[in-house]
Design a protein around this motif. Structure first.
Motif, PDB file in Angstrom:
ATOM      1  N   GLN A  68       0.822  -1.212   0.000  1.00 10.37           N
ATOM      2  CA  GLN A  68       0.000   0.000   0.000  1.00 10.37           C
ATOM      3  C   GLN A  68       0.858   1.264   0.000  1.00 10.37           C
ATOM      4  OE1 GLN A  68      -3.250  -1.970   3.061  1.00 10.37           O
ATOM      5  NE2 GLN A  68      -2.905   0.238   3.107  1.00 10.37           N
ATOM      6  N   PRO A  69       0.335   2.361  -0.568  1.00 14.92           N
ATOM      7  CA  PRO A  69       1.014   3.655  -0.441  1.00 14.92           C
ATOM      8  C   PRO A  69       0.757   4.248   0.943  1.00 14.92           C
ATOM      9  CG  PRO A  69      -1.020   3.920  -1.662  1.00 14.92           C
ATOM     10  CD  PRO A  69      -0.866   2.435  -1.413  1.00 14.92           C
ATOM     11  N   GLY A  70       1.406   5.357   1.219  1.00 20.71           N
ATOM     12  CA  GLY A  70       1.245   6.002   2.514  1.00 20.71           C
ATOM     13  C   GLY A  70       2.031   5.284   3.587  1.00 20.71           C
ATOM     14  N   ALA A  71       2.326   5.959   4.684  1.00 14.29           N
ATOM     15  CA  ALA A  71       3.007   5.339   5.824  1.00 14.29           C
ATOM     16  C   ALA A  71       1.943   4.709   6.703  1.00 14.29           C
ATOM     17  CB  ALA A  71       3.805   6.374   6.599  1.00 14.29           C
ATOM     18  N   ILE A  72       1.897   3.383   6.740  1.00 12.10           N
ATOM     19  CA  ILE A  72       0.795   2.689   7.393  1.00 12.10           C
ATOM     20  C   ILE A  72       0.745   2.971   8.896  1.00 12.10           C
ATOM     21  CG2 ILE A  72       1.865   0.482   8.008  1.00 12.10           C
ATOM     22  CD1 ILE A  72      -1.500   0.974   6.160  1.00 12.10           C
ATOM     23  N   LEU A  73       1.902   3.248   9.521  1.00 14.49           N
ATOM     24  CA  LEU A  73       1.930   3.610  10.938  1.00 14.49           C
ATOM     25  C   LEU A  73       1.636   5.083  11.159  1.00 14.49           C
ATOM     26  CD1 LEU A  73       5.063   1.626  12.253  1.00 14.49           C
ATOM     27  CD2 LEU A  73       2.641   1.053  12.557  1.00 14.49           C
ATOM     28  N   GLY A  74       1.703   5.851  10.075  1.00 17.24           N
ATOM     29  CA  GLY A  74       1.502   7.295  10.186  1.00 17.24           C
ATOM     30  C   GLY A  74       2.823   8.025  10.253  1.00 17.24           C
ATOM     31  N   GLY A  75       3.024   8.976   9.360  1.00 18.02           N
ATOM     32  CA  GLY A  75       4.249   9.768   9.354  1.00 18.02           C
ATOM     33  C   GLY A  75       4.164  10.932  10.330  1.00 18.02           C
ATOM     34  N   SER A  76       5.272  11.646  10.463  1.00 16.22           N
ATOM     35  CA  SER A  76       5.298  12.789  11.377  1.00 16.22           C
ATOM     36  C   SER A  76       6.489  13.679  11.031  1.00 16.22           C
ATOM     37  CB  SER A  76       5.431  12.303  12.823  1.00 16.22           C
ATOM     38  OG  SER A  76       5.661  13.390  13.694  1.00 16.22           O
ATOM     39  N   ARG A  77       6.305  14.970  11.226  1.00 21.49           N
ATOM     40  CA  ARG A  77       7.423  15.913  11.073  1.00 21.49           C
ATOM     41  C   ARG A  77       7.685  16.623  12.410  1.00 21.49           C
ATOM     42  NH1 ARG A  77       8.876  16.092   5.830  1.00 21.49           N
ATOM     43  NH2 ARG A  77       7.297  15.795   4.199  1.00 21.49           N
ATOM     44  N   TYR A  78       7.309  15.975  13.486  1.00 26.00           N
ATOM     45  CA  TYR A  78       7.463  16.567  14.808  1.00 26.00           C
ATOM     46  C   TYR A  78       8.944  16.710  15.166  1.00 26.00           C
ATOM     47  CZ  TYR A  78       6.857  17.286  19.837  1.00 26.00           C
ATOM     48  OH  TYR A  78       6.881  17.797  21.106  1.00 26.00           O
ATOM     49  N   ALA A  79       9.325  17.900  15.622  1.00 27.94           N
ATOM     50  CA  ALA A  79      10.703  18.172  16.032  1.00 27.94           C
ATOM     51  C   ALA A  79      10.788  18.136  17.555  1.00 27.94           C
ATOM     52  CB  ALA A  79      11.160  19.530  15.512  1.00 27.94           C
ATOM     53  N   PRO A  80      11.431  17.121  18.140  1.00 26.55           N
ATOM     54  CA  PRO A  80      11.474  16.989  19.602  1.00 26.55           C
ATOM     55  C   PRO A  80      12.352  18.050  20.250  1.00 26.55           C
ATOM     56  CG  PRO A  80      12.882  15.344  18.576  1.00 26.55           C
ATOM     57  CD  PRO A  80      12.137  16.017  17.459  1.00 26.55           C
ATOM     58  N   ASP A  81      11.970  18.468  21.469  1.00 27.73           N
ATOM     59  CA  ASP A  81      12.794  19.394  22.232  1.00 27.73           C
ATOM     60  C   ASP A  81      13.490  18.640  23.365  1.00 27.73           C
ATOM     61  OD1 ASP A  81      10.884  18.961  24.245  1.00 27.73           O
ATOM     62  OD2 ASP A  81       9.795  20.802  23.803  1.00 27.73           O
ATOM     63  N   GLU A  82      14.181  19.376  24.228  1.00 25.29           N
ATOM     64  CA  GLU A  82      14.963  18.760  25.305  1.00 25.29           C
ATOM     65  C   GLU A  82      14.103  17.858  26.193  1.00 25.29           C
ATOM     66  OE1 GLU A  82      18.301  19.068  26.217  1.00 25.29           O
ATOM     67  OE2 GLU A  82      18.636  19.975  24.261  1.00 25.29           O
TER      68      GLU A  82
END
Length: 384
Positions: A68-82
């Motif tokens: 299948q296309p798409g990220a099956i677990l779900g993608g993310s562009r979250y940038a973690p902080d300290e």
């Protein structure tokens, strides 16, 4: 003592990102020292928000997902902080997770390297591994990234089809502008011209995102080619900086990009030349057209997933499983361990010897590099 493994998918999907997930899960499932296999829902956001699912009993589903296309677990562009890094490490310890596999690109490489550094400093034995993916092909430390071959195949084939349509409508449709993805490197845009044999073949004008260009120069280029050929196809990267055509906006992570650059350029062409101009923006089709997935791309995505688990079980951490090319013809690559400390935050540009800027054509070296990745034989004669 057995340990657990967790897998996440980060950033934008590729057509083969779920094949990598399958490789990780299948290898982990058969490893005697691994007890449970977990997936992060939407990358790090899944860990921070307790969005974790068990994959151990979902082998049949994982196999189906891999097509299948798409990220099956779900993608993310979250940038973690300290604070996030500390929360993530505590969560991993709490769940007895000894292996952390992250499928991603440049941003994910920084995350994996930082988690490894902090875990090592704290005396934790968790192993962190990056598995590369991006259609942009701009990740340093690997010959190419899974996703690029399929993206390049989709683009090069689509350009051939549109070129045939343009040739048949030469008396009516005059200019075609196609906006392509690819980030700040020219790897994907350059693949649009892989099937060119002559300078005036479609696409006649291909601009790469690594250099700024004046709007007036683009218009002059189009007018010159039109007078010679009667119809023109222009490739415009969505990250190209066109001086005099500013339409900068920001995505949710704060990254700047040229929203609607191709559409704005079409308006300028019509105003300047007075010619009928069409606009095509495949957009997410680069990432979702599974009907044009490269077989080479699919296989390597799977193999990298499996090898990532093997390296982690052998004690490796803070690095990436990268592809090292041995030969173009016959095509052969091996998988090697790459230390992320040497490559984090480095975007890999398209080498200058891969592109003829004057003719807007790939060089022989680029053709030999790219053709095996799109399941095509390397041409033995081509006019450059």
């Amino acid at each position: 003592m057995k340990t657990n493994i967790i897998i996440g998918q980060s950033g934008g999907p590729t057509p083969v990102i779920n094949m990598t997930l399958r490789g990780v899960v299948e290898e982990a499932y058969h490893a005697e020292s691994i007890d449970q296999i977990y997936g992060m829902r939407h990358g790090l956001e899944g860990i921070l928000g307790k969005g974790m699912i068990s994959l151990h009993e979902k082998m049949e589903a994982v196999t189906k997902w891999s097509e299948q296309p798409g990220a099956i677990l779900g993608g993310s562009r979250y940038a973690p902080d300290e604070t996030d890094f500390e929360k993530i490490l505590c969560f991993l310890e709490e769940k007895n997770i000894g292996i952390f596999c992250y499928i991603g690109g440049n941003g994910s490489s920084r995350t994996v390297a930082e988690l490894h550094r902090r875990a090592k400093k704290a005396g934790k034995s968790i192993r962190f591994v990056l598995i590369p993916k991006t259609i942009d092909n701009d990740l340093s430390g690997t010959d190419h990234t899974p996703g690029y071959g399929s993206g390049a195949k989709f683009l090069s084939e689509t350009v051939k089809w549109i070129g045939t349509d343009m040739a048949s409508m030469r008396t009516y449709d005059k200019i075609e502008v196609m906006e392509v993805m690819g980030g700040n490197s020219g790897w994907l845009a350059a693949s649009s011209a892989l099937y060119k044999e002559h300078q005036d073949d479609y696409p006649q004008l291909v601009y790469l995102p690594d250099q700024s260009i004046q709007l007036t120069n683009i218009l002059i280029d189009i007018e010159r080619v039109y007078e010679r050929t009667g119809s023109v196809m222009v490739i415009i990267p969505d990250h190209l900086h066109i001086a005099g055509l500013s339409l900068h906006t920001h995505d949710p992570t704060g990254r700047r990009y040229n929203g609607g650059i191709g559409f704005r350029l079409v308006q300028q062409i019509q105003d300047y030349l007075g010619l009928k101009t069409r606009f095509t923006a495949p957009s997410t089709l680069f990432r979702t057209s599974v009907n044009l997935v490269s077989g080479t791309d699919r296989l390597e995505a799977y193999q990298l997933g499996r090898q990532a688990v093997r390296y982690a079980l052998a004690g490796y951490s803070g690095g990436m499983v990268g592809l090292h090319r041995l030969s173009n013809e016959p095509y052969e690559c091996t998988i090697q361990w790459v230390d992320l400390l040497e490559h984090t935050s480095l975007e890999k540009p398209l080498p200058s010897h891969y592109w003829d800027r004057e003719k807007h054509m790939p060089t022989r070296q680029f053709i030999e590099y790219a053709f095996p990745l799109i399941d095509s034989g390397i041409p033995h004669s081509i006019s450059l």
